[in-house]
Design an enzyme around this catalytic site. Structure first.
Site, short mmCIF file in Angstrom:
data_model
loop_
_atom_site.label_atom_id
_atom_site.label_comp_id
_atom_site.label_asym_id
_atom_site.label_seq_id
_atom_site.Cartn_x
_atom_site.Cartn_y
_atom_site.Cartn_z
N THR A 1 0.85 -1.20 0.00
CA THR A 1 0.00 0.00 0.00
C THR A 1 0.88 1.24 0.00
OG1 THR A 1 -1.90 -1.07 1.00
CG2 THR A 1 -1.65 1.28 1.43
N HIS B 1 -7.24 -10.91 -1.31
CA HIS B 1 -6.64 -10.50 -0.03
C HIS B 1 -7.52 -11.03 1.11
CE1 HIS B 1 -4.55 -8.44 3.03
NE2 HIS B 1 -4.46 -7.23 2.51
N ASN C 1 -4.46 -10.05 7.07
CA ASN C 1 -4.21 -8.77 7.75
C ASN C 1 -5.44 -8.08 8.33
OD1 ASN C 1 -1.56 -9.17 7.26
ND2 ASN C 1 -1.42 -7.80 5.49
N TYR D 1 -8.57 -7.76 7.28
CA TYR D 1 -9.57 -7.13 6.42
C TYR D 1 -10.79 -8.05 6.27
CZ TYR D 1 -5.86 -3.78 5.81
OH TYR D 1 -4.90 -2.84 6.07
N ASN E 1 -4.32 -5.11 12.40
CA ASN E 1 -5.69 -4.59 12.36
C ASN E 1 -6.61 -5.33 13.32
OD1 ASN E 1 -5.37 -2.48 10.36
ND2 ASN E 1 -4.97 -4.13 8.90
N GLY F 1 8.68 -7.24 0.56
CA GLY F 1 7.96 -5.98 0.55
C GLY F 1 8.89 -4.79 0.65
C1 8OZ Z 1 -0.22 -0.87 5.23
C2 8OZ Z 1 -1.03 0.24 5.26
C3 8OZ Z 1 -2.31 0.15 4.79
C4 8OZ Z 1 -2.80 -1.06 4.30
C5 8OZ Z 1 -2.15 -4.76 4.40
C6 8OZ Z 1 -3.25 -3.52 2.67
O1 8OZ Z 1 -1.57 -4.77 5.49
C7 8OZ Z 1 -2.49 -3.48 3.75
C8 8OZ Z 1 -1.98 -2.18 4.29
C9 8OZ Z 1 -0.68 -2.07 4.76
O2 8OZ Z 1 -2.50 -5.82 3.85
#
Ligand code: 8OZ
Length: 369
Positions: free
Chosen positions: A32, A182, A185, A187, A242, A323
């Site tokens: 990102t 995805h 993480n 989401y 997250n 990354g």
């Molecule tokens: C860092 C900042 C915002 C989003 C992820 C899409 O961790 C992200 C992400 C990483 O998978």
């Protein structure tokens, strides 16, 4: 065996990730960077240059790309739900292909990791259950607490799957070599998988089978658009990113990966440990996933040259995703091959901004000049 064969580590040799022929097993991880065009979240010429510079990767996985406005959780991340966004991505994939590279689109729905200012009509973000995450997001005015989510109704879930399908159709139209779902993480799909964020009492909550249902429905639906040999998925079994949490991740991911193997998709891309943090964050048997899945296993998290060479040589992985090293080293594969010095990444320039800390990291050839 000839000397030349034995002296080139397998990491640098061609491979097939599903049906995608790659020139080496070094993968650019999804990153990102918050540099899509302000106002329409379409990739632009600066983004084209960034990906073009990194086309030496065996496979590029695009930065996380929202499948809908509802799926967006941060300012200026690119989408794949409008014609302008498809056109922007087409310029990216054309540039990568012109350099001989391969690129898949990472399809993203953030679920509860969002903010009302990013959502359609300022509504609450959606999630499996109305449980706010402890965490921050990044909006136009800077960092902000994520907004409290509302639980998705059962009758809304087919629409979420349909948004993944539409984004997959757009990825195909934009010239991508495939997609990565995805599911990592913390989401939306990861929120459904884990009991720390999913307390639903319908067919999408409770048992492992129920919590995995939405992810597997997405896999089934998108493989009707892209052949299964061009579809992969990203998983992060133990990450706390997250506010992700599950009381018993091993049987959850053992089940999910067995089903992904039955689905016959191209790859699983596994974040081993805490995303961007300790690899031994919690005990987990990644080898069990490796053995259960007959497609390609892409390993990620904290690898360096030596550990990546070793992971592929010892068959613990088919490929390794980098990354931060790809942020700072556009020609990372060439540098690793030659064991050349690496540029250091500048974290203050990771998210948002312009070419600084984005397309201005030098390649080895720039230094020689
Ligand atoms: C860092 C900042 C915002 C989003 C992820 C899409 O961790 C992200 C992400 C990483 O998978």
């Amino acid at each position: 065996m000839s000397h030349s064969e034995s002296s080139v580590p397998a990491l640098f040799t061609p491979f097939r990730i599903g049906d995608i022929a790659v020139s080496n097993r070094v993968v650019m991880a999804p990153l990102t960077r918050n540099r899509a065009t302000h106002g329409n979240d379409a990739p632009n010429a600066l983004n084209v240059e960034y990906y073009r510079q990194r086309a030496g990767a065996g496979l590029i996985i695009s930065e996380a790309t929202q499948i809908s406005q509802q799926g967006q959780g941060y300012a200026w991340t690119p989408g794949l739900y409008t014609a302008e966004q498809v056109a922007g991505w087409k310029a990216v994939t054309d540039a990568v292909h012109a350099e001989g590279g391969k690129i898949v689109a990472q399809l993203w729905h953030v679920g509860r990791i969002s903010h009302v200012s990013l959502q359609p009509d300022g509504q609450a973000p959606v999630a499996p259950s109305a449980i706010p995450a402890k965490g921050k997001t990044y909006i136009e005015s800077g960092f902000a607490d994520v907004s409290a989510p509302r639980a998705l109704r059962l009758d809304e879930l087919p629409g979420i799957v349909a948004d993944y399908v539409r984004a997959t159709e757009h990825a195909k139209a934009a010239g991508f070599d495939g997609i990565e779902i995805h599911a990592a993480n913390g989401y939306l799909l990861d929120q459904f998988l884990r009991d720390g964020s999913n307390t639903r009492e319908d067919a999408y909550g409770g048992s492992i089978e129920n919590r995995a249902r939405l992810t597997l429905e997405v896999v089934e639906a998108v493989t009707k658009v892209f052949p299964k040999g061009q579809v992969g998925i990203r998983l992060s079994p133990v990450t706390p990113a997250n506010d992700a949490h599950d009381s018993d991740p091993q049987p959850l991911f053992d089940y999910l990966v067995a089903k992904l193997n039955e689905a016959g998709i191209a790859f699983i891309h596994v974040i081993e440990g805490a995303t961007g943090g300790p690899r031994d964050f919690l005990p987990f048997d990644y080898g069990a996933l490796r053995r259960a899945f007959k497609g390609a296993y892409i390993a990620n998290n904290g690898y360096d040259r030596a550990s990546a060479i070793d992971a592929v040589a010892s068959d613990r992985a088919d490929a390794v995703a980098f990354g931060r090293l790809f942020i700072a080293n556009p020609d990372l594969v060439e540098r690793l091959r030659r064991d050349a010095p690496l540029n250091a990444p500048e974290p203050s320039l990771f998210y948002g901004g312009d070419e600084k800390g984005y397309t201005d990291y030098p390649a080895l050839s720039d230094k020689a000049a």
